[in-house]
Design an enzyme around this catalytic site. Structure first.
Site, PDB file in Angstrom:
ATOM      1  CE  LYS A 120      -4.233  -2.016   1.646  1.00 48.47           C
ATOM      2  NZ  LYS A 120      -3.862  -3.425   1.882  1.00 48.47           N
TER       3      LYS A 120
HETATM    4  C1  LIG Z   1      -4.589  -4.477   1.503  1.00 46.89           C
HETATM    5  C2  LIG Z   1      -3.946  -5.795   1.429  1.00 46.89           C
HETATM    6  C3  LIG Z   1      -4.424  -6.808   0.603  1.00 46.89           C
HETATM    7  C4  LIG Z   1      -5.690  -6.643  -0.211  1.00 46.89           C
HETATM    8  O1  LIG Z   1      -5.551  -5.697  -1.238  1.00 46.89           O
HETATM    9  P1  LIG Z   1      -6.849  -5.072  -1.940  1.00 46.89           P
HETATM   10  O2  LIG Z   1      -6.342  -3.996  -2.813  1.00 46.89           O
HETATM   11  O3  LIG Z   1      -7.724  -4.560  -0.845  1.00 46.89           O
HETATM   12  O4  LIG Z   1      -7.506  -6.177  -2.690  1.00 46.89           O
HETATM   13  C5  LIG Z   1      -3.717  -7.992   0.536  1.00 46.89           C
HETATM   14  N1  LIG Z   1      -2.598  -8.194   1.275  1.00 46.89           N
HETATM   15  C6  LIG Z   1      -2.114  -7.236   2.090  1.00 46.89           C
HETATM   16  C7  LIG Z   1      -0.887  -7.525   2.875  1.00 46.89           C
HETATM   17  C8  LIG Z   1      -2.756  -6.013   2.201  1.00 46.89           C
HETATM   18  O5  LIG Z   1      -2.267  -5.068   3.004  1.00 46.89           O
END
Ligand SMILES: *Cc1c(COP(=O)(O)O)cnc(C)c1O
Length: 474
Positions: A120
């Site tokens: 993210k």
């Molecule tokens: C946010 C997250 C996901 C899911 O991603 P999305 O974009 O919400 O589908 C998967 N793995 C980790 C470690 C995350 O932080």
């Protein structure tokens, strides 16, 4: 480039407006009016680009209301080797998202080298810089209201802390994040960061964000904006690494690859879908879910039946403990041929807590978009963390393990398969230790993270309490 709402009832906006708006006034999500397409020649030109140049090239197609030089500067500031070498000093930081070959035709795309050790950061660092830029140009301020299941929150707060004109109000489910994740957020002492722990699960937090944002009077008066994955700026930033990963593992554009994406809110894989729509030669997009397998069920049956928070399991891949995927609407909009009225009909059911089922005709179209899916459970994660460690000497986290499981279900040995690594194992140390009896490495900068003083409020699951808190602090 103009942006439209999936529900068809909102005015068209330009990029900067969409960036600051979050949900469209009609309750829909913004998408570009059309997807720019790269020609074969353009793809060839992009093949050897740096991450920064790739990002600029892609962003430029979607952003026409920020001067080119300014956009380039924002991109260069965001994707600096310094920011993205925080986690794994031993890898080439210039790469931003290096690819690791596990074995012939099986790759990990490392997306977790930013300050909060999850993918993210890649989108959120961009938002931090571009928000500050746009707000400054327009003489505005913004109060960001977000919900996190554990990784969005830290990424948002690290990206926004100390930024001018911005405050962050972040809701998190009380007591369900890993101690490491909680400490990442709650230890921030910056004056523009407000942590609110809600007595509920992630979906409750997300529902509060929706409730507050749907109160248009409050939203406008308090200048509420979003950084959860419905924000178009995040989707846009995530498109870039699909290109980067593709170019890393191929040498000509006639080659196709598969991507497997550990999925929760469908933001990450939605960016993959858009990359594919832009002409990136992707064969399959594999949706990996955990025990919360609403999306797996959809891709197998055509029925989308989000579950209530009571029916959402707490699992060892907690960032995917999501039963209503907030970006899913974007993909369905494309699947329905961008037919807003059909989309709205389906989402009327979703918004009133019900389910919809695609017609057979629409269900058949899913193939055209390359989507397939799998789900996994705790024992699968434990086994795949162990086998990746034993066979390839790499330690992966539980979410990436969900990805490896799904990749194994669907991979064809003769095709390159790229699994997106969505977090570093240290974030989920307990589960990783349970699997292999080894403690994953922790960046020395975060050595005593859990011992730092923490700052957060605990509220019951009630949107009005959150509104009052925002009012009192803005
Ligand atoms: C946010 C997250 C996901 C899911 O991603 P999305 O974009 O919400 O589908 C998967 N793995 C980790 C470690 C995350 O932080």
């Amino acid at each position: 480039m103009r942006y439209i709402s999936t529900r068809g009832g909102s005015p068209k906006l330009n990029f900067s407006e969409v960036l600051l708006t979050g949900l469209a006034p009609d309750g829909g999500l913004y998408l570009p009016e059309h997807y720019p397409k790269f020609s074969n020649d353009e793809l060839n030109d992009m093949r050897d680009m740096t991450y920064q140049d790739l990002a600029f090239n892609i962003f430029e197609k979607f952003i026409d209301d920020i001067p080119t030089n300014d956009l380039r500067e924002i991109v260069n500031k965001t994707y600096s080797a310094e920011i993205f070498s925080f986690a794994r000093q031993e890898q080439t930081a210039e790469d931003i998202t290096p690819t690791l070959e596990l074995k012939n035709n099986l790759f990990l795309l490392s997306l977790s080298n930013g300050p909060t050790l999850a993918f993210k950061d890649i989108a959120m660092q961009f938002l931090g810089h571009i928000f500050e830029y746009v707000l400054d140009k327009q003489g505005k301020t913004l109060n960001i209201l977000g919900a996190t299941s554990g990784d969005t929150g830290p990424a948002a707060e690290y990206a926004m802390k100390g930024k001018k004109g911005i405050k962050v109000f972040m809701l998190s489910p009380h007591g369900t994040m890993s101690p490491f994740q909680a400490a990442q957020m709650y230890s921030l002492q910056d004056k523009n960061i407000f942590n609110i722990a809600i007595e509920g699960v992630f979906d409750d937090c997300q529902d509060i964000v929706k409730a507050v944002s749907n109160d248009l009077e409050f939203k406008n008066a308090k200048k509420i904006g979003a950084v959860n994955s419905i924000n178009w700026g995040r989707i846009l930033a995530q498109i870039v690494y699909y290109f980067k990963g593709y170019f890393d593992v191929t040498n000509k554009n006639s080659q196709k690859v598969d991507f497997t994406v550990p999925t929760g809110n469908f933001g990450n894989i939605c960016a993959g879908h858009i990359a594919r729509m832009m002409g990136l030669p992707i064969n399959h997009l594999i949706v990996a879910t955990n025990e919360n397998d609403v999306l797996d069920e959809f891709f197998k049956t055509g029925a989308y039946a989000p579950r209530s928070s009571n029916d959402t399991f707490q699992t060892s891949s907690p960032s995917m403990d999501i039963s209503k995927a907030s970006n899913f609407e974007r993909f369905i909009f494309d699947l329905l041929g961008q037919d807003s009225s059909k989309l709205s009909e389906h989402w009327k059911k979703i918004d009133s807590g019900k389910a919809f089922k695609l017609s057979d005709e629409d269900f058949q179209k899913i193939k055209k978009y390359g989507f397939v899916s799998s789900s996994s459970k705790h024992s699968n994660r434990m086994n795949f963390i162990r086998s990746v460690y034993n066979d390839f000497g790499a330690i992966i986290d539980t979410h990436t393990a969900d990805g490896i499981k799904a990749a194994m279900d669907h991979s064809i040995a003769s095709n390159p398969m790229i699994v997106l690594e969505t977090a570093l194992p240290i974030k989920f140390e307990k589960s990783v230790f349970e699997s292999i009896g080894v403690h994953p490495k922790r960046p020395h900068t975060l050595k005593d993270l859990e011992l730092l003083d923490q700052k957060f409020e605990v509220f019951e699951n009630n949107a009005e309490l959150v509104k009052k808190y925002i009012t009192d602090n803005t």
